[in-house]
Design a protein around this motif. Sequence first.
Motif, PDB file in Angstrom:
ATOM      1  N   UNK A   6     -21.646  32.429  26.964  1.00 30.66           N
ATOM      2  CA  UNK A   6     -22.804  32.400  27.469  1.00 30.66           C
ATOM      3  C   UNK A   6     -23.722  32.873  26.020  1.00 30.66           C
ATOM      4  N   UNK A   7     -24.758  32.501  26.227  1.00 33.78           N
ATOM      5  CA  UNK A   7     -25.737  32.499  24.954  1.00 33.78           C
ATOM      6  C   UNK A   7     -25.884  34.054  24.405  1.00 33.78           C
ATOM      7  N   UNK A   8     -26.002  34.860  25.423  1.00 39.15           N
ATOM      8  CA  UNK A   8     -25.863  36.392  24.707  1.00 39.15           C
ATOM      9  C   UNK A   8     -25.099  36.727  24.086  1.00 39.15           C
ATOM     10  N   UNK A   9     -23.659  36.381  24.468  1.00 35.20           N
ATOM     11  CA  UNK A   9     -22.520  36.756  23.683  1.00 35.20           C
ATOM     12  C   UNK A   9     -22.361  36.004  22.447  1.00 35.20           C
ATOM     13  N   UNK A  10     -22.680  34.887  22.173  1.00 32.52           N
ATOM     14  CA  UNK A  10     -22.547  34.163  20.816  1.00 32.52           C
ATOM     15  C   UNK A  10     -23.668  34.604  20.047  1.00 32.52           C
ATOM     16  N   UNK A  11     -24.721  34.979  20.511  1.00 33.65           N
ATOM     17  CA  UNK A  11     -26.011  35.150  19.731  1.00 33.65           C
ATOM     18  C   UNK A  11     -25.571  36.888  19.267  1.00 33.65           C
ATOM     19  N   UNK A  12     -24.959  37.801  20.076  1.00 37.33           N
ATOM     20  CA  UNK A  12     -24.459  38.869  19.680  1.00 37.33           C
ATOM     21  C   UNK A  12     -23.495  38.919  18.718  1.00 37.33           C
ATOM     22  N   UNK A  13     -22.422  38.087  18.740  1.00 45.20           N
ATOM     23  CA  UNK A  13     -21.346  37.836  17.745  1.00 45.20           C
ATOM     24  C   UNK A  13     -21.915  37.550  16.545  1.00 45.20           C
ATOM     25  N   UNK A  14     -22.853  36.396  16.527  1.00 41.29           N
ATOM     26  CA  UNK A  14     -23.383  36.149  15.208  1.00 41.29           C
ATOM     27  C   UNK A  14     -24.081  37.237  14.618  1.00 41.29           C
ATOM     28  N   UNK A  15     -24.970  38.117  15.287  1.00 40.94           N
ATOM     29  CA  UNK A  15     -25.645  39.025  14.805  1.00 40.94           C
ATOM     30  C   UNK A  15     -24.837  40.232  13.966  1.00 40.94           C
ATOM     31  N   UNK A  16     -23.758  40.477  14.604  1.00 42.94           N
ATOM     32  CA  UNK A  16     -22.753  41.666  14.263  1.00 42.94           C
ATOM     33  C   UNK A  16     -21.732  41.007  13.009  1.00 42.94           C
ATOM     34  N   UNK A  17     -21.681  39.659  13.108  1.00 40.53           N
ATOM     35  CA  UNK A  17     -20.281  39.047  11.962  1.00 40.53           C
ATOM     36  C   UNK A  17     -21.015  39.325  10.553  1.00 40.53           C
ATOM     37  N   UNK A  18     -19.828  39.633   9.706  1.00 43.10           N
ATOM     38  CA  UNK A  18     -20.089  39.970   8.423  1.00 43.10           C
ATOM     39  C   UNK A  18     -20.718  38.479   7.888  1.00 43.10           C
ATOM     40  N   UNK A  19     -21.724  38.911   6.982  1.00 45.11           N
ATOM     41  CA  UNK A  19     -22.675  37.717   6.292  1.00 45.11           C
ATOM     42  C   UNK A  19     -21.874  36.665   5.640  1.00 45.11           C
ATOM     43  N   UNK A  20     -20.838  37.395   4.827  1.00 42.37           N
ATOM     44  CA  UNK A  20     -20.122  36.355   4.061  1.00 42.37           C
ATOM     45  C   UNK A  20     -18.973  35.600   4.789  1.00 42.37           C
ATOM     46  N   UNK A  21     -18.615  36.159   5.841  1.00 43.54           N
ATOM     47  CA  UNK A  21     -17.489  35.343   6.632  1.00 43.54           C
ATOM     48  C   UNK A  21     -18.331  34.257   7.269  1.00 43.54           C
ATOM     49  N   UNK A  22     -19.496  34.672   8.008  1.00 39.74           N
ATOM     50  CA  UNK A  22     -20.287  33.608   8.725  1.00 39.74           C
ATOM     51  C   UNK A  22     -20.521  32.523   7.653  1.00 39.74           C
ATOM     52  N   UNK A  23     -21.078  32.801   6.498  1.00 38.49           N
ATOM     53  CA  UNK A  23     -21.351  31.874   5.706  1.00 38.49           C
ATOM     54  C   UNK A  23     -20.181  30.852   5.401  1.00 38.49           C
ATOM     55  N   UNK A  24     -18.920  31.406   5.116  1.00 40.54           N
ATOM     56  CA  UNK A  24     -17.819  30.579   4.796  1.00 40.54           C
ATOM     57  C   UNK A  24     -17.434  29.590   6.094  1.00 40.54           C
TER      58      UNK A  24
END
Length: 147
Positions: A6-24
């Motif tokens: 669900x969208x709420x789950x992935x938006x929440x995950x993206x918001x909490x993710x470490x920026x450097x790891x998300x970028x990688x």
Amino acid sequence: MHKMENRKAWIGLLAKAPADRLAALWNKVVERPGFTYLRRPEIGGAMVRGRMGGTGAAFNLGEMTVTRCSVQINSGEVGHGYVQGRDMAKAETAALIDALMQTHAAEAIRDTILTPLQAEMETARTARAAKAAATKVDFFTMVRGED
């Protein structure tokens, strides 16, 4: 670990993710969509509310800096990214991933970005909990037999 369905789950995950790891992880995506900004990344504030004991009356705890971004990819899907702090690149990446999760590329994005992020964050959470549990002190009162 549940799947990011669900969208709420992935938006929440993206918001909490470490920026450097998300970028990688985002850099592993080969087919990036063209997009237009509906709202360029912008920094603002949000009021954070709290409750004493989790159940008391709500009160304003203070403000928190947030960055938001909204994009529309060329196939028409709209994505939004909201992140804590002042990271414009992370907000844009989150918005693009949100938009892609609404397309035929969702499974590939889930496998490349969301599933690894979720697993890493759960591992880190478990490690923090184990470290905290190791320092837990149980206090008790002994009855001394005096009246």
